[in-house]
Every structure is written in structure tokens, then in C-alpha cells.
Design a protein around this motif. Structure first.
Motif, PDB file in Angstrom:
ATOM      1  N   PRO A 122     -31.352 -19.957   4.713  1.00 41.91           N
ATOM      2  CA  PRO A 122     -30.252 -18.989   4.761  1.00 41.91           C
ATOM      3  C   PRO A 122     -30.687 -17.670   5.405  1.00 41.91           C
ATOM      4  N   GLY A 123     -31.991 -17.382   5.363  1.00 35.78           N
ATOM      5  CA  GLY A 123     -32.519 -16.165   5.977  1.00 35.78           C
ATOM      6  C   GLY A 123     -32.292 -16.105   7.481  1.00 35.78           C
ATOM      7  N   LEU A 124     -31.968 -17.244   8.090  1.00 36.72           N
ATOM      8  CA  LEU A 124     -31.730 -17.262   9.537  1.00 36.72           C
ATOM      9  C   LEU A 124     -30.602 -16.327   9.941  1.00 36.72           C
ATOM     10  N   SER A 125     -29.590 -16.194   9.072  1.00 40.74           N
ATOM     11  CA  SER A 125     -28.413 -15.446   9.507  1.00 40.74           C
ATOM     12  C   SER A 125     -28.742 -13.969   9.698  1.00 40.74           C
ATOM     13  N   GLU A 126     -29.558 -13.396   8.794  1.00 38.11           N
ATOM     14  CA  GLU A 126     -29.967 -11.996   8.969  1.00 38.11           C
ATOM     15  C   GLU A 126     -30.850 -11.849  10.210  1.00 38.11           C
ATOM     16  N   LEU A 127     -31.775 -12.806  10.360  1.00 40.71           N
ATOM     17  CA  LEU A 127     -32.722 -12.733  11.467  1.00 40.71           C
ATOM     18  C   LEU A 127     -32.006 -12.811  12.815  1.00 40.71           C
ATOM     19  N   ALA A 128     -31.040 -13.712  12.908  1.00 42.31           N
ATOM     20  CA  ALA A 128     -30.348 -13.901  14.191  1.00 42.31           C
ATOM     21  C   ALA A 128     -29.676 -12.608  14.644  1.00 42.31           C
ATOM     22  N   LYS A 129     -29.283 -11.761  13.669  1.00 44.70           N
ATOM     23  CA  LYS A 129     -28.619 -10.497  14.020  1.00 44.70           C
ATOM     24  C   LYS A 129     -29.536  -9.554  14.798  1.00 44.70           C
ATOM     25  N   CYS A 130     -30.855  -9.743  14.688  1.00 44.80           N
ATOM     26  CA  CYS A 130     -31.791  -8.880  15.422  1.00 44.80           C
ATOM     27  C   CYS A 130     -31.868  -9.266  16.897  1.00 44.80           C
ATOM     28  N   PHE A 131     -31.263 -10.388  17.260  1.00 42.12           N
ATOM     29  CA  PHE A 131     -31.360 -10.883  18.638  1.00 42.12           C
ATOM     30  C   PHE A 131     -29.973 -11.275  19.125  1.00 42.12           C
ATOM     31  N   HIS A 132     -29.896 -11.726  20.391  1.00 45.63           N
ATOM     32  CA  HIS A 132     -28.587 -12.157  20.882  1.00 45.63           C
ATOM     33  C   HIS A 132     -28.269 -13.582  20.426  1.00 45.63           C
ATOM     34  N   THR A 133     -29.223 -14.224  19.748  1.00 44.02           N
ATOM     35  CA  THR A 133     -29.091 -15.627  19.357  1.00 44.02           C
ATOM     36  C   THR A 133     -27.841 -15.878  18.505  1.00 44.02           C
ATOM     37  N   MET A 134     -27.027 -16.846  18.939  1.00 43.62           N
ATOM     38  CA  MET A 134     -25.875 -17.244  18.125  1.00 43.62           C
ATOM     39  C   MET A 134     -26.323 -18.345  17.182  1.00 43.62           C
ATOM     40  N   LEU A 135     -26.057 -18.133  15.914  1.00 41.72           N
ATOM     41  CA  LEU A 135     -26.321 -19.184  14.935  1.00 41.72           C
ATOM     42  C   LEU A 135     -24.979 -19.858  14.687  1.00 41.72           C
ATOM     43  N   ALA A 172     -25.897 -14.409  29.226  1.00 42.95           N
ATOM     44  CA  ALA A 172     -25.688 -13.058  29.770  1.00 42.95           C
ATOM     45  C   ALA A 172     -26.110 -11.975  28.780  1.00 42.95           C
ATOM     46  N   HIS A 173     -26.109 -12.305  27.487  1.00 45.96           N
ATOM     47  CA  HIS A 173     -26.424 -11.285  26.482  1.00 45.96           C
ATOM     48  C   HIS A 173     -27.900 -11.197  26.136  1.00 45.96           C
ATOM     49  N   ARG A 174     -28.706 -12.014  26.803  1.00 47.06           N
ATOM     50  CA  ARG A 174     -30.132 -11.992  26.473  1.00 47.06           C
ATOM     51  C   ARG A 174     -30.752 -10.648  26.875  1.00 47.06           C
ATOM     52  N   ALA A 175     -31.551 -10.078  25.979  1.00 47.65           N
ATOM     53  CA  ALA A 175     -32.208  -8.808  26.288  1.00 47.65           C
ATOM     54  C   ALA A 175     -33.633  -9.121  26.744  1.00 47.65           C
ATOM     55  N   ALA A 176     -33.876  -8.958  28.044  1.00 45.24           N
ATOM     56  CA  ALA A 176     -35.158  -9.362  28.620  1.00 45.24           C
ATOM     57  C   ALA A 176     -36.343  -8.740  27.890  1.00 45.24           C
ATOM     58  N   GLU A 177     -36.182  -7.492  27.442  1.00 45.50           N
ATOM     59  CA  GLU A 177     -37.328  -6.812  26.819  1.00 45.50           C
ATOM     60  C   GLU A 177     -37.681  -7.388  25.443  1.00 45.50           C
ATOM     61  N   LYS A 178     -36.774  -8.155  24.879  1.00 39.20           N
ATOM     62  CA  LYS A 178     -37.070  -8.749  23.570  1.00 39.20           C
ATOM     63  C   LYS A 178     -37.662 -10.159  23.680  1.00 39.20           C
ATOM     64  N   VAL A 179     -37.737 -10.672  24.904  1.00 42.95           N
ATOM     65  CA  VAL A 179     -38.161 -12.068  25.054  1.00 42.95           C
ATOM     66  C   VAL A 179     -39.683 -12.190  25.042  1.00 42.95           C
ATOM     67  N   TYR A 180     -40.174 -13.076  24.205  1.00 46.31           N
ATOM     68  CA  TYR A 180     -41.591 -13.425  24.261  1.00 46.31           C
ATOM     69  C   TYR A 180     -41.749 -14.901  23.881  1.00 46.31           C
ATOM     70  N   ILE A 181     -42.110 -15.714  24.842  1.00 44.44           N
ATOM     71  CA  ILE A 181     -42.343 -17.132  24.554  1.00 44.44           C
ATOM     72  C   ILE A 181     -43.838 -17.394  24.615  1.00 44.44           C
ATOM     73  N   PRO A 182     -44.429 -17.787  23.509  1.00 40.63           N
ATOM     74  CA  PRO A 182     -45.879 -18.029  23.538  1.00 40.63           C
ATOM     75  C   PRO A 182     -46.215 -19.176  24.484  1.00 40.63           C
ATOM     76  N   ASP A 183     -47.324 -19.023  25.164  1.00 44.92           N
ATOM     77  CA  ASP A 183     -47.731 -20.031  26.132  1.00 44.92           C
ATOM     78  C   ASP A 183     -48.495 -21.129  25.392  1.00 44.92           C
ATOM     79  N   ALA A 184     -47.776 -21.918  24.610  1.00 44.26           N
ATOM     80  CA  ALA A 184     -48.451 -22.949  23.824  1.00 44.26           C
ATOM     81  C   ALA A 184     -47.539 -24.151  23.670  1.00 44.26           C
TER      82      ALA A 184
END
Ligand code: NFS
Ligand code: SF4
Length: 645
Positions: free
Chosen positions: A341-354, A392-404
Motif C-alpha cells: 500500500p506504501g506504493l501510492s504515497e511513493l508514486a506521488k513523488c514521481f510522474h509514475t501512474m499507479l 510527456a510528464h517524465r522529469a528528466a532530472e529525477k531519472v536514474y536507472i542503475p546499470d545492472a
């Protein structure tokens, strides 16, 4: 927040980096919340708190000789602990089986409707299952057969007279054990309902009697609800075949629309996975500036679509939040089970739609697009288009994908694993049985289940599996353990050379398999039951599952589903080891029954061990004991670990 202080010795790089990023940005995750609920209630942990009626809650004293020794009604620690554990079995069985039921309904839809979004993909398996149910197959069309198979499967849930049919596929000796003990399951819903009845206020007070019915209920899951889910999913979505793919957060693509499917039932995720390759949708993604669309899975949904389509795995249970934290997820689509259930709060920090999709699992304030099997493709299209538009709503400065990301081979089943072992033309378990009988292989272990923040990150899984491999134990795996193994490279084709003992290496080389075989999602633990039955049927290793040199483990179990699974393996004759004990240690009688006496009744028993290397050794000691009882040859090569003598 103490999350970053936990030991990360076994953490993969992606998880380590994302946890550090979360800590640096002060975004709480599962590890922080887990800290926040400490110290945990000892009565709850020990299983001696009862709150099933309003004279309670009653808790039994932890101090010897000091009242209360019983609850207000007179229920003692044994009754209370047994009832609590039994109710976990009921919940776990209900979860797996309700999943199975929805697949059965989908099969009926596919059989009944001309324009259905689902088709019969594995007709051989359909016909084989029809024979189990005594349904005529000769000269009949697949859809006709499917209709009757679907009703036969649905009958397993609500049958009022007689017994379940699917468990007749267990070895004859095993079915006799169940009959003699009075635990052969009658129907899935009935056992769950009866368990809830028996454990309600003032009914069954005999801890052994309660737990025996718990086993009956669990058997209705393993040899019933879960097995139905697996078999019918294979019929509808195709039976997996070995394939290559990749795992870990590095599968996300910074230039793509990234969609995570998370949860359990393949009905929606399978359609989403297929439709995400649609040309029109790709065009739409390009128009919005993305180079493509990546669908990746979390939890058992990941396993379902990996096994059948090679769709990459983003992560397991503990990585659901870490995936959102990459800032690169346009949408996370969830259905049922293991959704924090914690996903819903977390998703609000990003553009991610849950997006929730099941009427059974909604979250306050979260957008709901209801999925219905009778309009599968239409709903899938709506979901995919919404996800693409969110790029379109992705914020480039928030993106970090680990190289793994790690390579893997998956897609094994009880039919396919040893078809390869036995050569191209015939499914045979002979080479596996021979490998064990000649002492090349010590035995086999099923290592399965959840990941848990109460364990150093994935140390339970990886520490245990590596120690087993070193000692020539072939490992089959499902669920979140499978994903952990994949991330650690244990499913690479060449993994045997790095991790396995010499005998296991030889088998892996001869057959061309990794030393850890991915058998699918948690309902696919039923594939392990099938493998065990097939090994018995092949001959030379005893008459019953309880004779085999095998063991099971869920080192980091968390869900009630894992309790149901553990009980159906124990009741099927398997030594089953878990990390954290079942919550019943406040009753010495229940502990003794489950870890000792129960073996006389069903041939399997429970064991608890938190240290992964010691856990492996306890499993190996059990395997060696079975080898001795069968008078098998000594092991062919010097062993890293010797049981004794
Ligand atoms: Ni299994 Fe699958 Fe994972 Fe545990 Fe949850 S995803 S059904 S319950 S956490 S293994
Ligand atoms: Fe207390 Fe008995 Fe009621 Fe449980 S059933 S809450 S032990 S009175």
C-alpha cells in the motif's frame, strides 16, 4: 532512518544504489517502515495472542508459571497458536485458489465465446488434463473439451459431495497417507470454510486436530487451486519453454516508455505484454518522443510473462518501490497480492501512474481501470495508451536507472526440464534419477518464496542456494527466490561452472541447463509437486515423495501464501525449512508437533533456521539420510560438506 545501516553484503548493485538514493532523498521505503514498527509485539510473533472474540484480545503469559496461562474462555497457548497458524493457511490457500478460479473462468470464456480475447494455446495439455478428469477427448474439438475441463476445474472449488480429483495425480502411496490420516481434500472452498469454522470461538481446541485440517486445506491449494492455476494458464497462455531473458532494474530503458506489471494473475499482464508490441502503439510512443515501449515485471506477474514471452524482470517483492524510485516508470499496473500500500504515497513523488485493475484490490486515491476478461484487449489498450501518454510528464532530472541487469535462462516445467535431460524425443526422468542414484547429484531442493526486510538483503536466498549448489544439490525455484537467483547470475547457462560441485557441473553440462531451474510463479510450486511425482514414477528412488532425497526451503518467507505452500509440501512428505519460525513458538506442543511428531504422520516436517549456510547443511543432512535409507551409492566426488560419519 536506519535503513542504510543494514548489511548489504548480498545486495545486487541496482538495489544497493536505489536504496542509497531513497535514503539520500529522505523518501521512506519498506526498510524504514520496518524499522518504525520495531520493537514488534512478542505475543504476536510467538502466536499466543488471540483476538477471535470480543472477550479478548487474550494473551498468554511469557513468564513460566505466571498467569494468564489461558484466555478468558480457557483456550491455552496450544489452541491459540494452532488456530493462528491454521488461519494463515486458510488465507494463503484462498489467495492462490482464487487466482486459480479466475483462470478457470477465463478458460470457460475462451471456450464459450467466438470472439474471446483468449484462445487455447496448448491443446496437448488440455487433452491430458481432460483425461485426469475423465472427460472424453477422442474426436472432439478443443473448445468442446475446454468447456468441460473448465467446469470440472470449477467443480473442485465448490463440490459438496465426494473428493477432489486433481490430487489423484499424486503417487498412490501418498494418497493412501492422506486417506489414512483423514486429510484427503474434498473441495477447495469447503476446506477453507471449514478451517475458518473450526478456528472460530469455541470450536476445535485440539491443536493436532486443527493443524491436520490445516494440512488438508493446504493440500487443496497445492494439489488443487495452485495446480489448476498452473495447468489452465499453460492451456490458455501456452506452456513455457526454455528461453533467455534478463533481470534487474537495468532492464528499464531511459529512452522508452517503461511499464511495470506487478501482481500475480496472468490474465491482464499476458495481454498487455503481447499488445505492447503493437505497431500503432509504438507509433504513438514515437510521437510523444519515446523510442519504444518496455514492459517489465515485478513479483509473480514477472515470472508468468517471463516464462511465456521472455519479458524481462525488473525485480522481486522488495524492489517494487525501488522501481518507482528510478523515476523512469510511466505506469505501474497492479492486480492482486504482494502490492505494498506504501506504493501510492511513493508514486506521488514521481510522474509514475499507479493503476489498480482488480475489484478485489483498490487503494484510496489511486486511479482504477477495471479489468474484465470479457473485454481484455480493450482494457489493455486503454491502459497502454494512458501509459504512453504519460511519457510527456517524465522529469528528466529525477531519472536514474542503475546499470545492472543479469542474463538468465528460464521457462522450465515438469514436462520440459527433463525432456532435455533425457534427449529430444521423450520426456523422461531417467537421467535425473540415475544422476541421484549414481551419486553425481546428491539430490534436489526447491528453494522458493518471498523476500523479507527482516533478513539482510537477499542473504537468505543467495547464501542458501550457493551452499546447496556447491554440494551437488540441483535447485529448482519459483517466486521471488527465483528472481533473486536470476539477479545473482545463478540462472546463466554457464553458472554451474562458477557455483556447482563437480557432479552437478557434469549434469548441467550434459543437459545444457543452469544449476538453478526457474519453474515459474508461486502457484507454479505445483510444478515442483509434479516433478516429485514424476521422479517417484520413474522408479529406483522409493515409492513415495517422502522417500526421495529432496528438501524444500523458503528462507525469507513473508506472506500467508508461503505458510500454505510450506504445509502442502510437509503434507506431501517433504522436509521444509524456513528462516523465521512460524508464529507459534509460544506453544511448545505445537512446535514439537510441527517439527518432530508430524513426520510420523505424513513423512515431512518443518524446520526453522535463519543462518543460510546452516540451513543448507540441515537440508543436506536430511537428503543424506534419505540416500542412506534408499541404500544409494556414496557420492561420486569429494563433498564440500559431509553430514557425518
Ligand atoms: Ni509468492 Fe508471488 Fe514474492 Fe512471496 Fe509475493 S510475489 S505468490 S508471496 S513476495 S514469493
Ligand atoms: Fe480470548 Fe478465548 Fe476469545 Fe480467544 S476465543 S479472544 S482466547 S476468550
Amino acid at each position: 532512518m536506519a535503513a542504510a545501516t543494514a548489511t548489504l553484503e548480498y545486495a545486487d548493485r541496482a538495489s544497493r544504489e536505489m536504496r542509497e538514493r531513497a535514503a539520500a532523498r529522505n523518501i521512506p521505503t519498506i526498510w524504514d517502515r520496518y524499522e518504525d514498527v520495531q520493537p514488534q509485539c512478542r505475543f504476536g510473533k510467538l502466536g499466543i495472542c488471540c483476538r477471535i472474540c470480543s472477550m479478548g484480545p487474550c494473551r498468554i503469559s511469557l513468564k513460566e508459571g505466571k498467569p494468564p496461562l489461558v484466555g478468558a474462555c480457557g483456550a491455552d497457548a496450544d489452541t491459540i497458536a494452532a488456530r493462528n497458524v491454521a488461519r494463515m493457511i486458510a488465507a494463503g490457500t484462498a489467495a492462490h485458489s482464487d487466482h486459480g478460479r479466475s483462470i478457470a473462468h477465463t478458460l470457460r470464456l475462451a471456450a464459450d465465446t467466438d470472439q474471446a480475447d483468449y484462445q487455447i494455446k496448448d491443446e496437448d495439455k488440455l487433452r491430458a488434463l481432460a483425461r485426469t478428469y475423465g472427460i472424453k477427448t477422442e474426436g472432439r474439438e478443443a473448445r468442446q473439451i475446454a468447456r468441460e475441463v473448465a467446469s470440472a476445474a470449477l467443480d473442485e472449488f465448490g463440490r459438496q459431495e465426494g473428493e477432489m480429483v486433481m490430487p489423484t495425480t499424486a503417487p498412490a502411496a501418498r494418497q493412501r497417507v492422506w486417506k489414512d490420516l483423514g486429510i484427503y481434500p474434498r473441495s477447495i472452498d469447503r476446506e477453507v470454510v471449514e478451517l475458518m469454522h473450526r478456528t472460530s470461538m469455541g470450536v476445535d481446541a485440539d491443536y493436532r486436530n486443527i493443524l491436520r485440517h490445516g494440512m488438508r486445506t493446504a493440500l487443496a491449494d497445492g494439489w488443487g487451486g495452485s495446480m489448476i492455476a498452473t495447468e489452465l494458464s499453460d492451456i490458455l497462455f501456452s506452456t513455457p519453454r526454455p528461453l533467455r531473458s534478463t533481470a534487474n532494474l537495468g532492464v528499464l530503458n531511459p529512452r522508452h516508455v517503461n511499464i511495470i506489471v506487478h501482481g500475480h494473475e496472468p490474465t491482464l499482464s499476458d495481454v498487455l505484454a503481447v499488445m505492447s508490441r503493437d505497431a500503432k502503439l509504438l507509433e504513438r510512443a514515437r510521437e510523444r518522443g519515446a523510442e519504444g515501449i518496455t514492459v517489465a515485471g515485478i513479483c509473480c506477474t514477472a515470472n508468468e510473462i517471463l516464462m511465456r514471452h521472455g519479458i524481462p524482470i525488473a525485480g522481486n517483492f522488495l524492489q517494487q518501490e525501488l522501481a518507482v524510485l528510478t523515476g523512469a516508470i510511466e505506469m505501474m499496473v497492479v492486480d492482486v497480492q504482494c502490492l505494498m500500500p506504501g506504493l501510492s504515497e511513493l508514486a506521488k513523488c514521481f510522474h509514475t501512474m499507479l493503476i489498480t485493475t482488480s475489484p478485489k484490490a483498490r487503494m484510496p486515491g489511486v486511479q482504477h481501470i477495471e479489468f474484465r476478461e470479457d473485454k481484455g484487449r480493450a482494457v489493455a489498450r486503454e491502459i497502454l495508451e494512458t501509459a504512453v501518454d504519460n511519457f510527456a510528464h517524465r522529469a528528466a532530472e529525477k531519472v536514474y536507472i542503475p546499470d545492472a541487469k543479469e542474463r538468465l535462462v528460464a521457462g522450465f516445467t515438469s514436462e520440459s526440464v527433463f525432456r532435455f535431460l533425457g534427449g529430444r524425443y521423450r520426456a523422461t526422468y531417467r537421467p535425473l534419477n540415475d544422476g541421484i542414484m549414481t551419486g553425481r547429484l546428491r539430490g534436489a531442493a526447491g528453494v522458493i518464496g518471498c523476500s523479507n526486510p527482516n533478513v539482510d538483503y537477499e542473504k537468505g536466498h543467495i547464501g542458501l542456494v550457493k551452499e546447496l549448489l556447491k554440494n551437488d544439490v540441483l535447485v529448482v525455484t519459483t517466486g521471488c527466490d527465483a528472481i533473486a537467483c536470476a539477479k545473482h547470475g545463478l540462472m546463466r547457462p554457464e553458472a554451474a561452472f562458477a557455483h556447482a560441485g563437480q557432479g552437478l557441473q557434469e549434469i548441467c553440462r550434459a543437459v545444457g541447463i543452469p544449476p538453478v531451474l526457474h519453474l515459474g510463479s508461486c502457484v507454479d510450486n505445483s510444478r515442483i509437486l509434479r516433478v516429485l511425482s514424476n521422479v517417484v514414477a520413474e522408479g529406483g528412488l522409493g515409492e513415495d515423495i517422502s522417500d526421495l532425497p529432496v528438501a524444500g526451503a523458503a528462507p525469507e518467507w513473508m506472506s500467508e501464501k508461503a505458510v500454505a505452500i510450506g504445509f502442502y509440501f510437509v503434507a506431501s512428505g517433504v522436509y521444509t525449512l524456513i528462516g523465521q519460525p512460524l508464529p507459534m513458538m509460544g506453544s511448545e506442543n505445537v512446535r514439537r508437533y510441527l517439527t518432530e511428531e508430524i513426520e510420523q504422520e505424513v513423512g515431512g516436517k518443518w524446520a526453522f533456521e535463519l543462518d543460510p549456510v546452516e540451513a543448507a547443511h540441515r537440508m543436506i543432512r536430511h537428503i543424506d539420510g534419505k540416500r542412506q535409507a534408499l541404500k544409494l551409492k556414496p557420492m561420486m566426488y569429494a563433498q564440500a560438506f559431509k553430514s557425518e560419519g
